[in-house]
Design a protein around this motif. Structure first.
Motif: not given
Length: 275
Positions: A233-235, A243-245, A249-252
């Motif tokens: 989902a991030l990539l 680009i959204d919040w 969340g995925h990065a965290c």
């Protein structure tokens, strides 16, 4: 002056760890890995080809049958563009997880390498940081190679694609840390089969080749908790420029994986080899 002020802070931070856990020499393990593999880089890159073959076989082959699909943010894109970021996430996962499990297991159980390392001034945190860093580099090499193929094939869809490699490195870091932590709990060589048992379903059912909307609600919620799905989902979001919040969340999620994996690995090495 700044350096002098930073030293007490660093000392206070290090006092959080038990005595002998960390000597700030994790780079020694990393240097050893470079020396060992400097004449066998083909082995390092071997795992890069599996996602690449999937890209050509499914992304390019099925593209003629599937046509276009709906991607992040409701964007319509080709099936190859939809699949490519997911396979990039898989490349990062493969490079990191196999190095931090199979290679670490043999060093731990057969070569007894960590026993020798911990007999020196190195501590368990140094070993954990060094090995996780090497697994991160291997995952990064897989990702960089696959990303190069994406660029050549014109599969990068927005200017945000410049963040694909850093994001892939974050994915690799999370898997490397957790992979090494889980390896410290393995008792015998047959436990390595569990790595494949875990990785294959992650690869197939995390939305790599299709949208999660095909799942019933209960299954979809469970799949959304899987680490590879967060990476995909991030990539996909970055590649599509959506680009959204949720991307934060995925990065965290992977930052948390990395922190937990590092702490558990260091504690387990301390218990297994120093007590």
């Amino acid at each position: 002056m700044t350096a002098l002020l930073d030293q007490p802070r660093a000392s206070r931070a290090l006092r959080i760890l038990p005595q002998g856990m960390y000597s700030r020499r994790g780079h020694i393990i990393l240097e050893r890995a470079f020396r060992v593999y400097r004449h066998s880089w083909l082995v390092i890159f071997s795992g890069f080809f599996e996602p690449l073959f999937y890209l050509f076989a499914l992304g390019t082959g099925l593209h003629r049958l599937v046509g276009t699909v709906v991607g992040p943010g409701g964007q319509v894109m080709s099936y190859t563009e939809f699949v490519a970021p997911a396979l990039l996430a898989s490349s990062a996962m493969n490079g990191a997880i196999f190095d931090s499990t199979i290679n670490v297991f043999f060093k731990l159980k057969f070569a007894k390498l960590y026993d020798s390392m911990l007999a020196t001034s190195l501590g368990p945190v140094d070993v954990a940081i060094g090995e996780i860093s090497w697994a991160l580099i291997r995952g990064g090499l897989y990702s960089a190679g696959f990303l190069t193929v994406m660029v050549v094939m014109g599969l990068t869809g927005s200017v945000w694609a410049v963040l694909l490699l850093p994001a892939a490195l974050l994915i690799a870091l999370g898997f490397a840390s957790v992979g090494m932590a889980l390896t410290t709990f393995m008792k015998g060589i047959q436990d390595l089969d569990l790595v494949e048992v875990a990785i294959l379903p992650l690869f197939l059912f995390s939305g790599t080749f299709y949208s999660l909307s095909v799942y019933p609600t209960g299954i979809r919620v469970a799949v959304e908790c899987l680490p590879l799905q967060h990476g995909i989902a991030l990539l996909r979001g970055l590649n599509a420029g959506v680009i959204d919040w949720s991307l934060a969340g995925h990065a965290c999620y992977f930052v948390g994986m990395a922190a937990v994996g590092l702490i558990v690995t260091a504690r387990r090495l301390d218990v297994l080899l120093l007590r």
